[in-house]
Structures are given as structure tokens and as C-alpha cells.
Design a protein around this motif. Structure first.
Motif, PDB file in Angstrom:
ATOM      1  N   VAL A 229      20.793 -13.225  15.700  1.00  0.00           N
ATOM      2  CA  VAL A 229      21.618 -12.170  16.307  1.00  0.00           C
ATOM      3  C   VAL A 229      21.925 -11.145  15.216  1.00  0.00           C
ATOM      4  N   VAL A 230      21.569  -9.892  15.469  1.00  0.00           N
ATOM      5  CA  VAL A 230      21.713  -8.827  14.480  1.00  0.00           C
ATOM      6  C   VAL A 230      22.636  -7.747  15.042  1.00  0.00           C
ATOM      7  N   VAL A 231      23.747  -7.487  14.360  1.00  0.00           N
ATOM      8  CA  VAL A 231      24.720  -6.495  14.838  1.00  0.00           C
ATOM      9  C   VAL A 231      24.735  -5.319  13.864  1.00  0.00           C
ATOM     10  N   GLY A 232      24.338  -4.141  14.343  1.00  0.00           N
ATOM     11  CA  GLY A 232      24.205  -3.015  13.432  1.00  0.00           C
ATOM     12  C   GLY A 232      24.373  -1.665  14.082  1.00  0.00           C
ATOM     13  N   HIS A 233      23.515  -0.701  13.685  1.00  0.00           N
ATOM     14  CA  HIS A 233      23.751   0.715  13.951  1.00  0.00           C
ATOM     15  C   HIS A 233      22.536   1.400  14.575  1.00  0.00           C
ATOM     16  N   SER A 234      22.792   2.511  15.265  1.00  0.00           N
ATOM     17  CA  SER A 234      21.765   3.166  16.076  1.00  0.00           C
ATOM     18  C   SER A 234      20.617   3.742  15.262  1.00  0.00           C
ATOM     19  N   GLN A 235      20.931   4.548  14.225  1.00  0.00           N
ATOM     20  CA  GLN A 235      19.868   5.148  13.440  1.00  0.00           C
ATOM     21  C   GLN A 235      19.065   4.076  12.693  1.00  0.00           C
ATOM     22  N   TRP A 236      19.746   3.029  12.258  1.00  0.00           N
ATOM     23  CA  TRP A 236      19.083   1.915  11.564  1.00  0.00           C
ATOM     24  C   TRP A 236      18.098   1.214  12.495  1.00  0.00           C
TER      25      TRP A 236
ATOM     26  N   GLU B  51      26.589 -11.415   6.114  1.00  0.00           N
ATOM     27  CA  GLU B  51      26.882  -9.981   6.139  1.00  0.00           C
ATOM     28  C   GLU B  51      25.880  -9.299   5.212  1.00  0.00           C
ATOM     29  N   SER B  52      25.148  -8.322   5.714  1.00  0.00           N
ATOM     30  CA  SER B  52      24.065  -7.729   4.931  1.00  0.00           C
ATOM     31  C   SER B  52      24.311  -6.255   4.607  1.00  0.00           C
ATOM     32  N   PRO B  53      24.456  -5.896   3.339  1.00  0.00           N
ATOM     33  CA  PRO B  53      24.550  -4.484   2.963  1.00  0.00           C
ATOM     34  C   PRO B  53      23.251  -3.732   3.233  1.00  0.00           C
ATOM     35  N   LEU B  54      22.154  -4.460   3.449  1.00  0.00           N
ATOM     36  CA  LEU B  54      20.894  -3.815   3.800  1.00  0.00           C
ATOM     37  C   LEU B  54      20.971  -3.145   5.168  1.00  0.00           C
ATOM     38  N   MET B  55      21.983  -3.517   5.963  1.00  0.00           N
ATOM     39  CA  MET B  55      22.099  -2.991   7.319  1.00  0.00           C
ATOM     40  C   MET B  55      23.040  -1.796   7.426  1.00  0.00           C
TER      41      MET B  55
ATOM     42  N   LEU C 153      21.718 -20.297  21.787  1.00  0.00           N
ATOM     43  CA  LEU C 153      20.654 -20.082  20.808  1.00  0.00           C
ATOM     44  C   LEU C 153      20.678 -21.103  19.683  1.00  0.00           C
ATOM     45  N   ASP C 154      21.676 -21.972  19.666  1.00  0.00           N
ATOM     46  CA  ASP C 154      21.874 -22.947  18.594  1.00  0.00           C
ATOM     47  C   ASP C 154      20.590 -23.757  18.342  1.00  0.00           C
ATOM     48  N   PRO C 155      20.084 -23.846  17.100  1.00  0.00           N
ATOM     49  CA  PRO C 155      20.657 -23.213  15.897  1.00  0.00           C
ATOM     50  C   PRO C 155      20.207 -21.762  15.772  1.00  0.00           C
ATOM     51  N   CYS C 156      21.056 -20.945  15.175  1.00  0.00           N
ATOM     52  CA  CYS C 156      20.686 -19.551  15.011  1.00  0.00           C
ATOM     53  C   CYS C 156      21.377 -18.957  13.792  1.00  0.00           C
ATOM     54  N   LEU C 157      20.963 -17.749  13.465  1.00  0.00           N
ATOM     55  CA  LEU C 157      21.552 -16.977  12.378  1.00  0.00           C
ATOM     56  C   LEU C 157      22.208 -15.738  12.970  1.00  0.00           C
ATOM     57  N   VAL C 158      23.426 -15.448  12.568  1.00  0.00           N
ATOM     58  CA  VAL C 158      24.118 -14.206  12.941  1.00  0.00           C
ATOM     59  C   VAL C 158      24.241 -13.367  11.681  1.00  0.00           C
ATOM     60  N   VAL C 159      23.743 -12.138  11.718  1.00  0.00           N
ATOM     61  CA  VAL C 159      23.838 -11.260  10.556  1.00  0.00           C
ATOM     62  C   VAL C 159      24.363  -9.900  11.015  1.00  0.00           C
ATOM     63  N   HIS C 160      25.366  -9.393  10.294  1.00  0.00           N
ATOM     64  CA  HIS C 160      25.978  -8.128  10.709  1.00  0.00           C
ATOM     65  C   HIS C 160      26.115  -7.180   9.530  1.00  0.00           C
ATOM     66  N   SER C 161      26.217  -5.902   9.838  1.00  0.00           N
ATOM     67  CA  SER C 161      26.488  -4.870   8.839  1.00  0.00           C
ATOM     68  C   SER C 161      27.898  -5.058   8.298  1.00  0.00           C
ATOM     69  N   PRO C 162      28.166  -4.618   7.064  1.00  0.00           N
ATOM     70  CA  PRO C 162      29.525  -4.731   6.522  1.00  0.00           C
ATOM     71  C   PRO C 162      30.483  -3.643   7.009  1.00  0.00           C
ATOM     72  N   LEU C 163      29.991  -2.657   7.756  1.00  0.00           N
ATOM     73  CA  LEU C 163      30.866  -1.575   8.211  1.00  0.00           C
ATOM     74  C   LEU C 163      31.772  -2.057   9.347  1.00  0.00           C
ATOM     75  N   GLN C 164      32.982  -1.482   9.396  1.00  0.00           N
ATOM     76  CA  GLN C 164      34.035  -1.994  10.286  1.00  0.00           C
ATOM     77  C   GLN C 164      33.598  -2.070  11.745  1.00  0.00           C
ATOM     78  N   ARG C 165      32.961  -1.009  12.245  1.00  0.00           N
ATOM     79  CA  ARG C 165      32.596  -0.974  13.661  1.00  0.00           C
ATOM     80  C   ARG C 165      31.620  -2.089  14.021  1.00  0.00           C
ATOM     81  N   ALA C 166      30.734  -2.440  13.091  1.00  0.00           N
ATOM     82  CA  ALA C 166      29.802  -3.539  13.342  1.00  0.00           C
ATOM     83  C   ALA C 166      30.510  -4.887  13.256  1.00  0.00           C
TER      84      ALA C 166
END
Length: 258
Positions: A211-218, A171-175, A122-135
């Protein structure tokens, strides 16, 4: 000690800290009119495992009228809510990440049989993840990258890169996932606010692939879906001129031979 603090006081403080930190840096380059998002739900956490076990236990209780039913309310006293809000992956979750890593490592295969990892293809790309441990753990498995965190006791393996050539990591606290307080009727606006802010932010970023790594309800709320992603699922959605398309699943994370 935290166990002497009323439950809702803990949740209120958590939400206040969240709202105070829900910001991300703005891009300097113009945004793209077409974006492709790769959405990854985290692998199974201890919270997921506990909820599954609890549902199994309740489902096994006799349902016939007049049947004796053991009290289940005392079981709620075993729940450590602050821990479950940000708990790590379970043993099954770690194995799911291992399978996810194999899939992302050979995401693209060339005519000569050579393979490229997901973020490399995917280069170039952005990876953004939730700050919670499992993510964070799942992001590391999927991309090999993590944003350093100032939060205590946060998953950050030694030697993990915070970025790579052509790949920006945020790392996004919005997630952050739907909080316990946001399950209470009338208190769910915080989740919607975070999602709306994230959607605006991600559309403004210069990268065309994210690439977005997060949570089910979100993810469920963000996409207006009637069901949740499975643990370690990978879904793809395109955004064209601000309109989010329909998501399609690329990888099913809860299948043993996936």
C-alpha cells in the motif's frame, strides 16, 4: 526569520535535506517476482484548496480584448510557500478521509457477510507513505497505521500503531512530492531520481502486496500517465518481473457518496 530568507534559498536547502535523507532499509528476504501495489493519493490539502480557488479567480477575469483586468500579481504575495510544501488536510480533505476509511474498513466481504479491512485482507503486506503531513493523515485514515517521525510538528495521533501483525510500515523520503524548485525548467531531475530509487527499492522488498500513500505529480510521473489521480483515489498496479503494468482505479475519492 524565515520570511527574510530568499525564496530559492529556502527551496535549495529543502532539496539538499531531501537528498541527504533519501534512503530506506534493505530487505533480508528475497524479492517477489509478482507484486500488487495499491496506490492512494492524499486527500485534499490546504494547498489543493488554495490552488483551486486561485484558478477559479483567474478564470473569472474578463478575457475580451481591451477589457480592464485587475492586477493579480499581488496575490502571489499571500502565498506561504514553506507552509504549502507540507500543509495539512483541508476540511473537505478530512471528510474525504472519513469516506475512504469506510471503504477500506470493509474492503473485503466474506460469504457470511463479515468484512475485512484493506490491510487485513492483504496480510502480509507493506505500507509505505510519504513523510508530508497530508499523506500521513491519509495513510492513517486508510490503514490505521503510521511510521513514527522525528520531524517537528508532524501528524501522529496518540495511540496510533507503527505496525500490526503481518504488516510492515515505512515512511519514505523518496516519495516527497515535486518541489517548487523542480517545477523550474532544468531542475526536475530530483523528482525522477527519487522515483527511480523508489521503484528499485519497492521491487526488492519481500512483501507481495504494498500500500503506497503519496502525491499526484509523483504518481503521474512514476506511472507515465497523462493525468493526475484525484484526491483520495485508490489505484491498483501489478509489477511482474520488473515490468509495471497498467493502473486501474478501485475507488474514486472525490465523489460524495463513494
Amino acid at each position: 526569520p524565515i520570511d527574510s530568507v530568499p525564496f530559492y534559498t529556502v527551496i535549495l536547502l529543502f532539496n539538499l535535506l531531501l537528498s541527504a535523507s533519501s534512503s530506506l532499509s534493505a530487505p533480508s528476504a528475497p524479492m517477489s517476482s509478482l507484486k500488487t501495489l495499491y496506490l492512494i493519493r492524499h486527500a485534499e490539502s490546504y494547498e489543493n484548496k488554495l490552488i483551486h480557488s486561485f484558478k477559479t479567480l483567474v478564470g473569472a477575469l474578463p478575457s475580451e480584448p481591451g477589457a480592464a483586468r485587475p492586477p493579480i500579481m499581488p496575490l502571489f504575495g499571500l502565498l506561504n510557500i514553506p507552509y504549502l510544501v507540507d500543509c495539512p488536510l483541508s476540511e473537505d480533505g478530512v471528510r474525504q478521509c472519513e469516506r475512504l476509511n469506510k471503504w477500506t474498513a470493509s474492503y473485503e466481504t466474506g460469504k457470511d457477510g463479515s468484512t475485512k479491512a484493506l490491510v487485513d485482507s492483504l496480510d502480509p503486506c507493506l505500507v509505505v507513505h510519504s513523510p508530508l503531513q497530508r499523506a500521513r493523515q491519509t495513510c492513517h485514515a486508510a490503514t490505521g497505521l503510521l511510521k513514527p517521525s522525528t520531524r517537528p510538528n508532524t501528524f501522529m495521533p496518540e495511540g496510533v500503531a507503527p505496525s500490526s501483525p503481518g504488516v510492515r510500515v515505512e515512511e519514505s523520503p523518496l516519495m516527497i512530492e515535486k518541489t517548487p524548485m523542480e517545477w523550474v525548467p532544468g531542475f526536475g531531475g530530483g523528482l525522477d531520481s527519487r522515483i527511480e530509487s523508489f521503484r528499485t527499492w519497492v521491487e526488492e522488498q519481500p512483501e507481495e502486496r504494498v500500500v503506497v500513500v503519496g502525491h499526484s505529480q509523483w504518481f503521474k510521473r512514476c506511472l507515465g500517465m497523462t493525468f493526475k489521480f484525484d484526491n483520495c483515489d485508490v489505484w491498483k498496479v501489478e509489477i511482474k518481473e520488473g515490468v509495471w503494468g497498467q493502473a486501474t482505479r478501485l475507488y474514486q475519492g472525490n465523489v460524495e457518496d463513494a
